[in-house]
Design a protein around this motif. Structure first.
Motif, short mmCIF file in Angstrom:
data_model
loop_
_atom_site.label_atom_id
_atom_site.label_comp_id
_atom_site.label_asym_id
_atom_site.label_seq_id
_atom_site.Cartn_x
_atom_site.Cartn_y
_atom_site.Cartn_z
N GLY A 15 7.36 13.48 -57.73
CA GLY A 15 6.99 12.15 -57.23
C GLY A 15 6.49 12.21 -55.79
O GLY A 15 5.50 11.57 -55.44
N ALA A 16 7.17 12.99 -54.95
CA ALA A 16 6.76 13.13 -53.56
C ALA A 16 5.39 13.82 -53.47
O ALA A 16 4.53 13.42 -52.68
CB ALA A 16 7.79 13.92 -52.78
N THR A 19 2.71 11.34 -54.48
CA THR A 19 2.53 10.34 -53.43
C THR A 19 1.71 10.91 -52.28
O THR A 19 0.77 10.27 -51.79
CB THR A 19 3.90 9.85 -52.92
OG1 THR A 19 4.63 9.31 -54.01
CG2 THR A 19 3.73 8.80 -51.84
N VAL A 20 2.04 12.12 -51.85
CA VAL A 20 1.30 12.74 -50.75
C VAL A 20 -0.15 12.98 -51.16
O VAL A 20 -1.08 12.74 -50.37
CB VAL A 20 1.99 14.06 -50.33
CG1 VAL A 20 1.11 14.88 -49.41
CG2 VAL A 20 3.32 13.77 -49.67
N LEU A 22 -1.97 11.31 -53.36
CA LEU A 22 -2.70 10.04 -53.39
C LEU A 22 -2.96 9.49 -52.00
O LEU A 22 -4.01 8.90 -51.74
CB LEU A 22 -1.94 9.02 -54.24
CG LEU A 22 -1.94 9.29 -55.74
CD1 LEU A 22 -1.05 8.27 -56.45
CD2 LEU A 22 -3.35 9.24 -56.30
N LEU A 23 -2.02 9.65 -51.09
CA LEU A 23 -2.22 9.16 -49.74
C LEU A 23 -3.27 9.97 -48.98
O LEU A 23 -4.00 9.43 -48.16
CB LEU A 23 -0.90 9.17 -48.97
CG LEU A 23 0.13 8.12 -49.41
CD1 LEU A 23 1.44 8.31 -48.65
CD2 LEU A 23 -0.41 6.72 -49.18
#
Length: 75
Positions: A15-16, A19-20, A22-23
């Motif tokens: 998940g992390a 997230t990274v 996509l950011l």
């Protein structure tokens, strides 16, 4: 118990990482002319769809002014 903690750690790590990723991509608009034209066409199409398929259009017969008649690619 250890297997459950490892499972949650792996899921949290995935998940992390997602997230990274996509950011870092950035959700900004396109910079090319072709991309901007595609965005404009998509926005016009979305606006026409909201008008054509609104709540009032569901129970009424189609008319000659409905947008779906004038669209390319539609029968």
């Amino acid at each position: 118990m250890t297997a459950l903690l490892i499972l949650f750690a792996v899921l949290g790590g995935i998940g992390a990482l997602l997230t990274v990723t996509l950011l870092r991509r950035g959700g900004g608009r396109t910079d090319t002319a072709d991309g901007m034209l595609q965005e404009q066409r998509a926005l016009r199409q979305a606006k026409a769809d909201r008008v054509s398929f609104g709540l009032g259009a569901h129970n009424s017969p189609p008319t000659a002014s409905d947008n779906y008649i004038h669209r390319k690619g539609r029968p």
